[in-house]
Scaffold this active site. Structure first.
Site, PDB file in Angstrom:
ATOM      1  N   PRO A  89       6.597   6.526   4.402  1.00 27.28           N
ATOM      2  CG  PRO A  89       4.584   7.439   5.143  1.00 27.28           C
ATOM      3  CD  PRO A  89       5.779   6.689   5.615  1.00 27.28           C
ATOM      4  CD  GLU A 116       1.152  10.658  12.577  1.00 29.62           C
ATOM      5  OE1 GLU A 116       1.695  11.458  11.802  1.00 29.62           O
ATOM      6  OE2 GLU A 116       0.059  10.102  12.335  1.00 29.62           O
ATOM      7  NE  ARG A 153       7.473 -11.615 -10.548  1.00 30.03           N
ATOM      8  CZ  ARG A 153       8.136 -11.219 -11.631  1.00 30.03           C
ATOM      9  NH1 ARG A 153       9.076 -10.298 -11.542  1.00 30.03           N
ATOM     10  NH2 ARG A 153       7.875 -11.738 -12.803  1.00 30.03           N
ATOM     11  CG  ASP A 168       8.407  -9.242 -15.323  1.00 26.04           C
ATOM     12  OD1 ASP A 168       7.381  -9.839 -15.238  1.00 26.04           O
ATOM     13  OD2 ASP A 168       9.468  -9.408 -14.719  1.00 26.04           O
TER      14      ASP A 168
HETATM   15  C1  9D3 Z   1      -1.670  10.618   8.960  1.00 25.26           C
HETATM   16  C2  9D3 Z   1      -0.238  10.321   9.102  1.00 25.26           C
HETATM   17  N1  9D3 Z   1       0.610  11.179   8.250  1.00 25.26           N
HETATM   18  C3  9D3 Z   1       0.752  12.472   8.899  1.00 25.26           C
HETATM   19  C4  9D3 Z   1       1.419  13.473   8.075  1.00 25.26           C
HETATM   20  C5  9D3 Z   1       1.921  10.571   8.046  1.00 25.26           C
HETATM   21  C6  9D3 Z   1       1.880   9.114   7.804  1.00 25.26           C
HETATM   22  C7  9D3 Z   1       2.505   8.244   8.692  1.00 25.26           C
HETATM   23  C8  9D3 Z   1       2.460   6.882   8.462  1.00 25.26           C
HETATM   24  C9  9D3 Z   1       1.219   8.599   6.718  1.00 25.26           C
HETATM   25  C10 9D3 Z   1       1.165   7.213   6.483  1.00 25.26           C
HETATM   26  C11 9D3 Z   1       1.773   6.372   7.387  1.00 25.26           C
HETATM   27  C12 9D3 Z   1       1.719   4.904   7.168  1.00 25.26           C
HETATM   28  N2  9D3 Z   1       2.351   4.539   5.907  1.00 25.26           N
HETATM   29  C13 9D3 Z   1       3.453   3.772   5.849  1.00 25.26           C
HETATM   30  O1  9D3 Z   1       3.926   3.365   6.882  1.00 25.26           O
HETATM   31  C14 9D3 Z   1       4.074   3.525   4.577  1.00 25.26           C
HETATM   32  C15 9D3 Z   1       3.719   3.921   3.241  1.00 25.26           C
HETATM   33  C16 9D3 Z   1       2.636   4.694   2.722  1.00 25.26           C
HETATM   34  O2  9D3 Z   1       1.739   5.184   3.426  1.00 25.26           O
HETATM   35  N3  9D3 Z   1       2.587   4.906   1.374  1.00 25.26           N
HETATM   36  C17 9D3 Z   1       3.515   4.380   0.526  1.00 25.26           C
HETATM   37  N4  9D3 Z   1       4.532   3.673   0.954  1.00 25.26           N
HETATM   38  C18 9D3 Z   1       4.623   3.451   2.299  1.00 25.26           C
HETATM   39  S1  9D3 Z   1       5.851   2.595   3.025  1.00 25.26           S
HETATM   40  C19 9D3 Z   1       5.233   2.776   4.545  1.00 25.26           C
END
Ligand code: 9D3
Length: 248
Positions: A89, A116, A153, A168
């Site tokens: 994220p 996490e 793709r 696209d």
């Molecule tokens: C509840 C967990 N959060 C605490 C602040 C942090 C968190 C850690 C891991 C939130 C989501 C995740 C899992 N998400 C991914 O591994 C992830 C992701 C996403 O959640 N949204 C957009 N792209 C991606 S790429 C990997």
């Protein structure tokens, strides 16, 4: 292209990849995807991949050793340097431009995050950190599939119809596509626009341009700033903007 995907949920990757355009590309050997179970790179009896965070706090962190070992194994098999993408994220936003850049590589490694996240020290081995958008998922498997799908793709021979790749939204001069219709000409009193059935190709082309522009103006005006419009489209856009101003 060869892609290694490291995950604690191999089935989440394998099942979707078996179907559709990517499934066929893998069957033909145009695309080579190897899904690696992170637990296979543990050395303890319980095959533990996560641990509590130093300093305390909720949740678990992916342990670094299995990931280092997985990357060592992949490097030994594929050769170095590796392009290693971690999904997270906190990553840079994945875009079509990023997909185009990655589609030029011969080999990619995708690390799927969970819990996490990763122990920070794995960054030493990571070349890119990508997020697919601002929403919270449970892990990086779906993002890894999104990245792979968008990248694969673009490779020659993966999508049968090269024209559809060229047309696209994001490559088609940055506009949304025009609406599409197929038979029958009427359903529930909803009719296909007459012009599309007229056989007048000049009129059809112009109608499609206008529709593409009006949709883009209504739904994604941000795309118009970067769009690459021809004379006729600039004129159509002025007309459409004029029409919307009159309604204000
Ligand atoms: C509840 C967990 N959060 C605490 C602040 C942090 C968190 C850690 C891991 C939130 C989501 C995740 C899992 N998400 C991914 O591994 C992830 C992701 C996403 O959640 N949204 C957009 N792209 C991606 S790429 C990997």
């Amino acid at each position: 292209m060869t892609v290694d995907i490291v995950t604690i949920f191999p089935a989440m990757i394998e099942q979707p990849l078996a179907a559709g355009v990517l499934g066929r590309a893998i069957e033909r050997g145009t695309l080579d995807v190897k899904v690696r179970d992170l637990r296979a790179f543990t050395t303890d009896r319980h095959r533990v991949v996560d641990d509590v965070p130093y300093g305390g706090g909720p949740g678990m962190v992916l342990k670094p050793e299995p990931i280092f070992r997985a990357l060592d194994a992949i490097a030994a098999e594929r050769g170095t340097p590796l392009t290693v993408i971690m999904t997270s994220p906190q990553g840079r936003r994945f875009t079509q431009a990023e997909a185009e850049r990655l589609s030029g590589l011969a080999h990619l490694v995708l690390l799927c995050g969970r819990y996490e996240g990763f122990d920070e020290r794995i960054r030493e081995r990571v070349t890119d950190e990508l997020s697919i958008g601002d929403y919270v998922l449970t892990g990086g498997e779906l993002p890894a599939l999104v990245v792979l799908d968008a990248v694969a793709r673009l490779m020659p021979g993966v999508v049968g119809d090269e024209q559809s790749v060229a047309q696209d939204t994001f490559t088609n001069r940055g506009l949304l596509n025009h609406p599409q219709y197929t038979r029958p000409p009427e359903i529930d009193a909803l009719r296909v626009p007459e012009v599309l059935m007229s056989g007048n190709h000049a009129e059809i082309r112009k109608w499609r341009k206008r529709e593409a522009l009006s949709r883009t103006l209504a739904r994604r005006p941000d795309l118009l700033d970067a769009a690459n419009l021809d004379e006729e489209e600039e004129q159509l856009l002025r007309e459409l903007k004029g029409a919307s101003d009159e309604r204000d």
